[in-house]
Design a protein around this motif. Sequence first.
Motif, PDB file in Angstrom:
ATOM      1  N   SER A 263     -24.244  22.718  -9.743  1.00 13.73           N
ATOM      2  CA  SER A 263     -24.169  23.996  -9.095  1.00 13.73           C
ATOM      3  C   SER A 263     -24.236  25.186  -8.935  1.00 13.73           C
ATOM      4  O   SER A 263     -22.917  25.312  -9.422  1.00 13.73           O
ATOM      5  CB  SER A 263     -23.968  22.666  -7.691  1.00 13.73           C
ATOM      6  N   MET A 264     -24.661  26.072  -7.337  1.00 12.59           N
ATOM      7  CA  MET A 264     -24.262  26.855  -7.780  1.00 12.59           C
ATOM      8  C   MET A 264     -23.305  27.411  -7.050  1.00 12.59           C
ATOM      9  O   MET A 264     -22.812  27.129  -5.819  1.00 12.59           O
ATOM     10  CB  MET A 264     -25.328  27.921  -7.295  1.00 12.59           C
ATOM     11  N   HIS A 265     -21.834  27.991  -8.039  1.00  9.72           N
ATOM     12  CA  HIS A 265     -20.817  28.315  -6.573  1.00  9.72           C
ATOM     13  C   HIS A 265     -20.579  29.201  -5.477  1.00  9.72           C
ATOM     14  O   HIS A 265     -20.049  28.862  -4.651  1.00  9.72           O
ATOM     15  CB  HIS A 265     -20.084  28.347  -7.316  1.00  9.72           C
ATOM     16  N   ASP A 266     -21.588  30.437  -5.976  1.00 10.31           N
ATOM     17  CA  ASP A 266     -22.209  31.322  -4.935  1.00 10.31           C
ATOM     18  C   ASP A 266     -22.561  30.807  -3.134  1.00 10.31           C
ATOM     19  O   ASP A 266     -22.162  30.846  -2.200  1.00 10.31           O
ATOM     20  CB  ASP A 266     -22.548  32.439  -4.867  1.00 10.31           C
ATOM     21  N   SER A 267     -23.109  29.570  -3.094  1.00 13.70           N
ATOM     22  CA  SER A 267     -23.283  29.040  -2.116  1.00 13.70           C
ATOM     23  C   SER A 267     -22.864  27.170  -1.634  1.00 13.70           C
ATOM     24  O   SER A 267     -22.252  27.207   0.017  1.00 13.70           O
ATOM     25  CB  SER A 267     -24.652  27.987  -3.125  1.00 13.70           C
ATOM     26  N   TYR A 268     -21.267  27.338  -2.294  1.00 16.62           N
ATOM     27  CA  TYR A 268     -20.365  26.766  -1.093  1.00 16.62           C
ATOM     28  C   TYR A 268     -20.073  27.460  -0.390  1.00 16.62           C
ATOM     29  O   TYR A 268     -19.773  28.647  -0.293  1.00 16.62           O
ATOM     30  CB  TYR A 268     -19.576  26.227  -2.397  1.00 16.62           C
ATOM     31  N   MET A 269     -19.465  26.234   0.238  1.00 14.36           N
ATOM     32  CA  MET A 269     -18.722  26.912   2.034  1.00 14.36           C
ATOM     33  C   MET A 269     -17.209  27.623   1.224  1.00 14.36           C
ATOM     34  O   MET A 269     -16.763  27.479   0.087  1.00 14.36           O
ATOM     35  CB  MET A 269     -18.613  25.113   3.047  1.00 14.36           C
ATOM     36  N   PRO A 270     -16.559  28.062   1.936  1.00 16.92           N
ATOM     37  CA  PRO A 270     -15.478  29.190   1.787  1.00 16.92           C
ATOM     38  C   PRO A 270     -14.196  28.152   1.453  1.00 16.92           C
ATOM     39  O   PRO A 270     -13.489  28.249   0.668  1.00 16.92           O
ATOM     40  CB  PRO A 270     -14.881  29.260   2.976  1.00 16.92           C
ATOM     41  N   SER A 271     -14.470  26.678   1.610  1.00 20.64           N
ATOM     42  CA  SER A 271     -13.116  26.010   1.360  1.00 20.64           C
ATOM     43  C   SER A 271     -13.148  25.460  -0.319  1.00 20.64           C
ATOM     44  O   SER A 271     -12.584  25.593  -1.585  1.00 20.64           O
ATOM     45  CB  SER A 271     -13.339  24.437   1.531  1.00 20.64           C
ATOM     46  N   GLY A 272     -14.683  25.540  -0.519  1.00 20.10           N
ATOM     47  CA  GLY A 272     -15.226  25.251  -1.491  1.00 20.10           C
ATOM     48  C   GLY A 272     -14.594  26.766  -3.092  1.00 20.10           C
ATOM     49  O   GLY A 272     -14.277  27.020  -3.926  1.00 20.10           O
ATOM     50  N   GLY A 273     -14.702  28.074  -2.327  1.00 18.20           N
ATOM     51  CA  GLY A 273     -14.570  28.910  -2.982  1.00 18.20           C
ATOM     52  C   GLY A 273     -12.866  28.938  -3.279  1.00 18.20           C
ATOM     53  O   GLY A 273     -12.629  29.591  -4.024  1.00 18.20           O
TER      54      GLY A 273
ATOM     55  N   GLN B 109     -17.031  36.630  -4.625  1.00 15.87           N
ATOM     56  CA  GLN B 109     -17.526  37.316  -6.446  1.00 15.87           C
ATOM     57  C   GLN B 109     -16.757  38.754  -7.029  1.00 15.87           C
ATOM     58  O   GLN B 109     -17.044  38.066  -8.273  1.00 15.87           O
ATOM     59  CB  GLN B 109     -18.937  38.031  -5.715  1.00 15.87           C
ATOM     60  N   VAL B 110     -16.753  39.596  -7.130  1.00 10.37           N
ATOM     61  CA  VAL B 110     -15.811  40.194  -7.814  1.00 10.37           C
ATOM     62  C   VAL B 110     -14.771  39.996  -8.343  1.00 10.37           C
ATOM     63  O   VAL B 110     -14.236  39.438  -9.681  1.00 10.37           O
ATOM     64  CB  VAL B 110     -15.703  41.623  -7.044  1.00 10.37           C
ATOM     65  N   VAL B 111     -13.623  39.477  -7.533  1.00 10.38           N
ATOM     66  CA  VAL B 111     -12.253  38.781  -7.857  1.00 10.38           C
ATOM     67  C   VAL B 111     -12.714  37.341  -9.215  1.00 10.38           C
ATOM     68  O   VAL B 111     -12.418  36.975 -10.053  1.00 10.38           O
ATOM     69  CB  VAL B 111     -11.379  38.493  -7.000  1.00 10.38           C
TER      70      VAL B 111
ATOM     71  N   PHE C  62     -19.383  33.588  -9.998  1.00  9.17           N
ATOM     72  CA  PHE C  62     -19.901  33.385  -8.295  1.00  9.17           C
ATOM     73  C   PHE C  62     -21.334  33.739  -8.333  1.00  9.17           C
ATOM     74  O   PHE C  62     -22.225  33.299  -7.430  1.00  9.17           O
ATOM     75  CB  PHE C  62     -18.449  34.097  -7.762  1.00  9.17           C
ATOM     76  N   GLU C  63     -21.913  34.684  -9.362  1.00 12.70           N
ATOM     77  CA  GLU C  63     -23.244  35.090  -9.161  1.00 12.70           C
ATOM     78  C   GLU C  63     -22.850  35.956  -8.062  1.00 12.70           C
ATOM     79  O   GLU C  63     -22.181  36.771  -7.367  1.00 12.70           O
ATOM     80  CB  GLU C  63     -23.969  34.083  -9.669  1.00 12.70           C
ATOM     81  N   GLY C  64     -24.631  36.512  -7.691  1.00 12.94           N
ATOM     82  CA  GLY C  64     -24.823  37.892  -6.545  1.00 12.94           C
ATOM     83  C   GLY C  64     -24.292  38.933  -6.936  1.00 12.94           C
ATOM     84  O   GLY C  64     -23.881  40.366  -6.529  1.00 12.94           O
ATOM     85  N   LEU C  65     -23.481  39.518  -8.651  1.00 16.58           N
ATOM     86  CA  LEU C  65     -23.601  40.633  -9.249  1.00 16.58           C
ATOM     87  C   LEU C  65     -24.573  40.535 -10.173  1.00 16.58           C
ATOM     88  O   LEU C  65     -25.396  40.305 -10.911  1.00 16.58           O
ATOM     89  CB  LEU C  65     -21.838  40.300 -10.088  1.00 16.58           C
TER      90      LEU C  65
END
Length: 579
Positions: free
Chosen positions: A351-361, A457-459, A473-476
């Motif tokens: 699955s795409m980690h960028d779409s997770y809720m903040p707890s998943g991040g 995303q950057v970190v 996290f993608e989005g870059l």
Amino acid sequence: MLQEWIQIALTLLIVVVITPFFGRYMALVFQEQRTFLDPIVNPIEQVLYSLIGVKAKDNMTGWQYARAIIYSNIVMGLLIFFIIMNQEWLPLNPTKIGAPTWDTALHTTISFITNTNQQHYSGETYMSYASQMWGLGYHMFTSAATGIAVAIAFIRGLTGRPLGNFYVDLIRSITRVLLPISIVGAIAFMAAGVPETLAGPVIVPTLEDPNISQAIARGPVAHYEIIKELGENGGGFFAINSAHPFENPNGFTNLIQLVAILSIPTSLIYTYGIFANNIKQAWLVYCIPLAILIGFIIITAIGEYNGNPAVNTLLGSNQPNLEGKEVRFGWAQSALYAAITTATMCGAVNSMHDSYMPSGGFVTLANMFLQIVFGGQGTGTAYLFAYLILAVFATGLMVGRTPEFLGRKIEKREVVLASFLILLVHPIAIMIPAAIALAFPDQLAGTSNPGFHGFAQVVYEYASAAANNGSGFEGLADSQPSPLAIATGTAPTTTALWWNLSTCFSLLAGRYIPIVGLLLLADSISRKQPVPLTTGTLRTDTRLFTGVTAGVILILGALTFFPVLAFGPIGEFFQIRNG
């Protein structure tokens, strides 16, 4: 909901059950005792030893072991770079894919030799079958075997033995551990529907209009997929990795992948117990990353099950967060996969980690910051025992006694090496390039989200590189532009070039500096004379000391990286909560 939690529990139970069997087998392999594979593998190994001029009984010092790793990795890196840059002229290229840009090829080379497999390209459109098999697939075996060899050398040093020979450990890791399981796993994947073919893409009509055709990519995926998971490599044959139905078609293949990811790093702790002749301590140490992992899985799964408050308000009901997830896996198996793949430094994703809720991040970042839950292939085990050494030092200060571990004194050199590895190298490899990228968000970072999420995303990208994880996290704007965009001058190449080169720094620093430090640490301990146990000796195979070690791990991790988490997923959590 109960069914999903039961599935999560059963997956972890399977891993715990196989740990002693697999751990004992690896102990037999690296103690050079008889195993059932000897009649088949022994002749092959003898030929390989003769070809490279190595004697199985030749032991190396810490520096010699480290140099052997670096020299061999340089040679293998040159090989993979040559294959990628010349894939246009090599066979097994049915779609005539040209060479990528030099910086993408360089980043890919370093990423795969460091067992990271961070990908700034789409596998099915930028890599030929030759590059995928001869270049990337080959390095999935050698990089994983290198990590196992480091773990075994470290365990030998901790238990007072010579470190062994890198080339022997490398070969035995492949011939007796990785390759046999990969053969069985590839057959299981093919039986479950994962393709294994050298034919090119298949052309079929679309469902919407039979007069319009589409190309469906395929290839030699099954054998690539199993070593991707077993070796904690994580690099996908296709762009969307294990979310692709050809890489991970159903729940059965998903279970195999999860068990394969966890099997070696968990079992290596049991292998240590056999080397140290202290199975009790091995299980106690095992409980530290297992408890943290279970806690992280619960945090991630609850966050995904509760869903996004903003979306639920619009829907008028509470629904799980299914954005970026495959329906065939759902919220539970996606959360489990995300926690395990970042805990073990595998980096594969379903699955795409960028779409997770903040707890998943929070969980995915925290896993890569700690690196011991259960950590990278082999190196995670060594990191865990480096934390153990720091815990011994801390408790020794409390009781006013020279700290000892396994009957050997822990002195200044060992503490300096352990502290350097844990407290300095990893943060430097993440924070410095991340700070530069964040200082120039448009020219370098190319983030798709502002605020807390863009910061994460950057970190995440540098944490993934430094931890040798590889997930994104993608989005870059870190991917190689298409050939058409380059030819027409419409591609923003600055950010892709920055990400390729800057993450190379994190990849190299996060891989080789710790490896050298761990080997020197093990070599230093192995040369110490054992001291007799007395009533005042601090026992390290107790629940109390295990709890102290867990506290040291969490406190050091929190002190080092909590500000980053606060500016990323924690800040995003409160932002969403407050609407």
